[in-house]
Design a protein around this motif. Structure first.
Motif, PDB file in Angstrom:
ATOM      1  N   GLU A  91       0.855  -1.251  -0.223  1.00  0.00           N
ATOM      2  CA  GLU A  91       0.169   0.091   0.117  1.00  0.00           C
ATOM      3  C   GLU A  91       0.860   1.376   0.033  1.00  0.00           C
ATOM      4  N   ASP A  92       2.105   1.341   0.732  1.00  0.00           N
ATOM      5  CA  ASP A  92       2.632   2.498   0.788  1.00  0.00           C
ATOM      6  C   ASP A  92       4.387   2.027   0.916  1.00  0.00           C
ATOM      7  N   ALA A  93       4.977   3.306   1.167  1.00  0.00           N
ATOM      8  CA  ALA A  93       6.558   3.131   1.213  1.00  0.00           C
ATOM      9  C   ALA A  93       7.026   4.175   2.094  1.00  0.00           C
ATOM     10  N   LEU A  94       8.218   3.976   2.785  1.00  0.00           N
ATOM     11  CA  LEU A  94       8.953   4.857   3.282  1.00  0.00           C
ATOM     12  C   LEU A  94      10.390   4.729   3.269  1.00  0.00           C
ATOM     13  N   VAL A  95      11.216   5.982   3.038  1.00  0.00           N
ATOM     14  CA  VAL A  95      12.616   5.597   3.086  1.00  0.00           C
ATOM     15  C   VAL A  95      13.414   6.443   4.006  1.00  0.00           C
ATOM     16  N   THR A  96      14.438   5.618   4.679  1.00  0.00           N
ATOM     17  CA  THR A  96      15.131   6.192   5.542  1.00  0.00           C
ATOM     18  C   THR A  96      16.662   6.124   5.320  1.00  0.00           C
ATOM     19  N   ASN A  97      17.410   6.565   6.084  1.00  0.00           N
ATOM     20  CA  ASN A  97      19.010   6.538   5.636  1.00  0.00           C
ATOM     21  C   ASN A  97      19.621   4.934   5.478  1.00  0.00           C
ATOM     22  N   ASN A  98      19.304   4.028   6.182  1.00  0.00           N
ATOM     23  CA  ASN A  98      19.552   2.810   5.968  1.00  0.00           C
ATOM     24  C   ASN A  98      18.555   1.635   6.624  1.00  0.00           C
ATOM     25  N   ASN A  99      19.009   0.692   6.485  1.00  0.00           N
ATOM     26  CA  ASN A  99      17.794  -0.395   7.037  1.00  0.00           C
ATOM     27  C   ASN A  99      17.918  -0.261   8.380  1.00  0.00           C
TER      28      ASN A  99
ATOM     29  N   ALA B 162      18.201   1.834  10.518  1.00  0.00           N
ATOM     30  CA  ALA B 162      17.450   3.276  10.871  1.00  0.00           C
ATOM     31  C   ALA B 162      15.830   2.708  10.707  1.00  0.00           C
ATOM     32  N   ALA B 163      15.660   2.249   9.530  1.00  0.00           N
ATOM     33  CA  ALA B 163      14.192   1.766   9.037  1.00  0.00           C
ATOM     34  C   ALA B 163      13.687   0.980  10.299  1.00  0.00           C
ATOM     35  N   LEU B 164      14.539   0.064  10.695  1.00  0.00           N
ATOM     36  CA  LEU B 164      13.938  -0.767  11.843  1.00  0.00           C
ATOM     37  C   LEU B 164      13.867  -0.181  13.035  1.00  0.00           C
ATOM     38  N   LEU B 165      14.754   0.726  13.371  1.00  0.00           N
ATOM     39  CA  LEU B 165      14.844   1.419  14.678  1.00  0.00           C
ATOM     40  C   LEU B 165      13.487   2.317  14.875  1.00  0.00           C
ATOM     41  N   VAL B 166      13.274   2.900  13.710  1.00  0.00           N
ATOM     42  CA  VAL B 166      11.875   3.871  13.817  1.00  0.00           C
ATOM     43  C   VAL B 166      10.867   2.927  13.646  1.00  0.00           C
ATOM     44  N   ALA B 167      10.630   1.660  13.213  1.00  0.00           N
ATOM     45  CA  ALA B 167       9.525   0.939  13.302  1.00  0.00           C
ATOM     46  C   ALA B 167       9.190   0.486  14.563  1.00  0.00           C
ATOM     47  N   LEU B 168      10.123   0.160  15.245  1.00  0.00           N
ATOM     48  CA  LEU B 168      10.122  -0.389  16.515  1.00  0.00           C
ATOM     49  C   LEU B 168       9.894   0.756  17.568  1.00  0.00           C
TER      50      LEU B 168
ATOM     51  N   ASP C 299      20.259  -4.784  20.462  1.00  0.00           N
ATOM     52  CA  ASP C 299      20.475  -3.479  20.573  1.00  0.00           C
ATOM     53  C   ASP C 299      19.743  -2.616  20.105  1.00  0.00           C
ATOM     54  N   VAL C 300      19.367  -2.836  18.917  1.00  0.00           N
ATOM     55  CA  VAL C 300      18.512  -1.867  18.107  1.00  0.00           C
ATOM     56  C   VAL C 300      17.083  -1.765  18.941  1.00  0.00           C
ATOM     57  N   MET C 301      16.619  -3.079  19.257  1.00  0.00           N
ATOM     58  CA  MET C 301      15.516  -3.043  20.334  1.00  0.00           C
ATOM     59  C   MET C 301      15.780  -2.158  21.320  1.00  0.00           C
ATOM     60  N   ARG C 302      16.691  -2.344  22.181  1.00  0.00           N
ATOM     61  CA  ARG C 302      17.014  -1.336  23.259  1.00  0.00           C
ATOM     62  C   ARG C 302      16.976   0.024  23.132  1.00  0.00           C
TER      63      ARG C 302
ATOM     64  N   ALA D 277      20.389   3.119   1.838  1.00  0.00           N
ATOM     65  CA  ALA D 277      19.135   3.619   2.226  1.00  0.00           C
ATOM     66  C   ALA D 277      18.378   2.545   3.069  1.00  0.00           C
ATOM     67  N   GLY D 278      17.414   2.834   3.675  1.00  0.00           N
ATOM     68  CA  GLY D 278      16.567   1.805   4.266  1.00  0.00           C
ATOM     69  C   GLY D 278      15.023   1.998   3.945  1.00  0.00           C
ATOM     70  N   LEU D 279      14.589   0.949   3.308  1.00  0.00           N
ATOM     71  CA  LEU D 279      13.414   1.022   2.785  1.00  0.00           C
ATOM     72  C   LEU D 279      12.243   0.399   3.381  1.00  0.00           C
ATOM     73  N   ALA D 280      11.190   0.813   3.879  1.00  0.00           N
ATOM     74  CA  ALA D 280       9.983   0.170   4.567  1.00  0.00           C
ATOM     75  C   ALA D 280       8.733   0.160   3.518  1.00  0.00           C
ATOM     76  N   VAL D 281       8.292  -0.956   3.361  1.00  0.00           N
ATOM     77  CA  VAL D 281       6.855  -0.974   2.628  1.00  0.00           C
ATOM     78  C   VAL D 281       6.152  -1.817   3.330  1.00  0.00           C
ATOM     79  N   GLY D 282       4.706  -1.587   3.075  1.00  0.00           N
ATOM     80  CA  GLY D 282       3.638  -2.154   4.006  1.00  0.00           C
ATOM     81  C   GLY D 282       2.449  -1.360   3.880  1.00  0.00           C
ATOM     82  N   ARG D 283       1.744  -1.743   5.230  1.00  0.00           N
ATOM     83  CA  ARG D 283       0.301  -1.040   5.477  1.00  0.00           C
ATOM     84  C   ARG D 283       0.672   0.374   5.439  1.00  0.00           C
ATOM     85  N   ALA D 284      -0.390   1.118   4.851  1.00  0.00           N
ATOM     86  CA  ALA D 284      -0.545   2.489   4.727  1.00  0.00           C
ATOM     87  C   ALA D 284      -0.716   3.194   6.051  1.00  0.00           C
TER      88      ALA D 284
END
Ligand SMILES: *Cc1c(COP(=O)(O)O)cnc(C)c1O
Length: 456
Positions: A137-145, A147-153, A180-183, A294-301
């Motif tokens: 449905e949608d996508a989002l771009v960050t600096n790297n993966n 970072a994408a995971l950090l923001v998602a969590l 560590d990313v989780m923390r 870059a970090g790419l996140a795709v999924g539900r809007a």
């Protein structure tokens, strides 16, 4: 002690130095180099060595100054056979991406809406293209993966719990560790299962009212074989829906093209991960996608909107250069031209026979210049945390050297530097990760580093 007294003063060295070294623009750096040089000399004179002559200190200080002035970020030829070499910048960019970077270097509409003539959204770039390629449905771009995971969590699970299978608590190179990313995101980790076996019921039993996310992380750089079990994506997606938690999938490399088309093992594609029900799929721009970091996140809007609004997004947003290169790369996929134009895929799809022909031509040219070289068969890898343990038959040029370590070191100092491997006491230049258009540069660099003159 007598030798110590014989050490020249900084002033004496400066007086004896050629003008170019003490010119106003360089003087302070040269002085620092002279001090370093004298310090080093002081240590050796302590050991009883004679103090160096002034001329020797000048020479040594000049060497130190030139070393310090040498740029550290330089183009190199990657003769390691590892296509996505993290230490060598991962994916080389397509010519289209390089042009896009040049075009974006000045003023660009990064956050400007040309239709309305007012402030626009940085996030619009690449958004539709990425979503389309991923079937999301949608996508989002960050600096790297990472970072994408950090923001998602952080956006989905701060102060809450995230369930991860023990077999997926991975460490990627460069000290990226899931726990560590989780923390850092403010989420707490709920580990389930064992290293080799995790069942759906392990996840199911671990879900509490505090649970916000089930995270699946791709085992990018290792494989668990033998007595293993993992819940499928579909099972995790269904469980997440039923229990009201979000299923996040860190796909790691992420590929848009089917790797099986290129004679490799099938790697789950981004579209497959989305179709299997993950609500957020994250992956890297500079691994198998073949684009910029870059970090790419795709999924539900609705979920991605929560990521987009998180304050951390401001800290991890990509710049215009990244967007330019990323969009140009994604357009190659959209237009069905990625396999021919994206260097990563050109390298992956190079046939051994083609590599052998190039290796033969290079060896003959080197031999004509008096450098002993022959064609050898090698095994290359994709690298960058994709397709672990998978190798491709490749071809290279083996250079015979009395001291292979010394030759490898000289190759690193060539123009451009060549990064080679030593296999069975021979220096091997694997051609898998070198594009044919760079063969001439490779020949020139090797000739300068290994020519008969140098060997003598
Ligand atoms: C490579 C990788 C990362 C890190 O990605 P970057 O783009 O380097 O930040 C995270 N997770 C997995 C599974 C990876 O393979």
């Amino acid at each position: 002690m007598k030798a110590l007294r014989g050490l020249p003063s900084v002033d004496a060295v400066l007086r004896a130095a050629p003008r170019a070294l003490v010119a106003p623009k360089r003087r302070s750096r040269f002085v620092a180099a002279v001090r370093e040089s004298l310090d080093a000399a002081r240590r050796t004179t302590h050991n009883g060595d004679a103090a160096p002559e002034i001329a020797a200190v000048v020479r040594d200080a000049r060497r130190r100054l030139e070393q310090a002035e040498r740029p550290t970020l330089v183009p190199v030829l990657n003769a390691t056979g590892v296509i996505l070499h993290t230490n060598l910048g991962r994916a080389p960019l397509a010519a289209e991406a390089v042009d896009a970077i040049r075009n974006a270097s000045g003023a660009v509409s990064i956050e400007y809406d040309l239709d309305e003539g007012r402030r626009g959204e940085r996030h619009v770039h690449a958004r539709r293209l990425l979503a389309e390629l991923a079937g999301a449905e949608d996508a989002l771009v960050t600096n790297n993966n990472a970072a994408a995971l950090l923001v998602a969590l952080a956006a989905l699970a701060k102060g809450k719990a995230v369930i991860v299978a023990r077999g997926e608590l991975i460490e990627i190179g460069g000290s990226f560790r899931i726990p560590d990313v989780m923390r850092q995101s403010g989420a707490t980790l709920t580990e389930v299962g064992t290293t080799n076996r995790t069942y759906l019921r392990d996840y199911s039993e671990a879900i509490t009212p505090r649970t916000a996310v089930i995270l699946r992380a791709h085992a990018s750089n290792f494989r668990v074989v033998g007595f293993t079990h993992a819940a499928t994506d579909k099972e995790l997606a269904a469980l997440s829906r039923e229990r009201g938690v979000t299923f996040v999938h860190d796909l790691g490399s992420g590929t848009v093209l089917d790797t099986a088309r290129f004679g490799l093992a099938h790697e789950q594609t981004v579209a497959e991960a989305v179709a299997a029900g993950a609500e957020v799929v994250t992956f890297s721009g500079d691994k198998l996608l073949g684009g910029p970091q870059a970090g790419l996140a795709v999924g539900r809007a609705e979920i991605l909107e929560r990521l987009r609004r998180h304050p951390l997004m401001r800290a991890v947003r990509p710049d215009k250069i990244t967007f330019a290169a990323l969009v140009a790369t994604l357009e190659l996929y959209r237009d069905g031209r990625a396999a021919e134009r994206v260097p990563v895929w050109r390298m992956i799809s190079a046939r051994p026979a083609t590599l052998a022909r190039r290796a033969k031509a290079i060896s003959e040219t080197l031999a004509a210049a008096g450098i002993a070289a022959r064609v050898v068969s090698t095994e290359s890898t994709i690298g960058g945390g994709s397709l672990p343990e998978e190798t491709q038959p490749s071809r290279g040029v083996a250079l015979t050297a009395v001291r292979p370590q010394e030759l490898v070191r000289r190759l690193r100092r060539a123009q451009p530097p060549v990064i080679a491997r030593i296999i069975d006491d021979e220096v091997v230049l694997d051609l898998r990760a070198i594009l044919a258009e760079d063969d001439e540069r490779l020949i020139r660099a090797v000739t300068s580093a290994a020519g008969p003159k140098e060997e003598a």
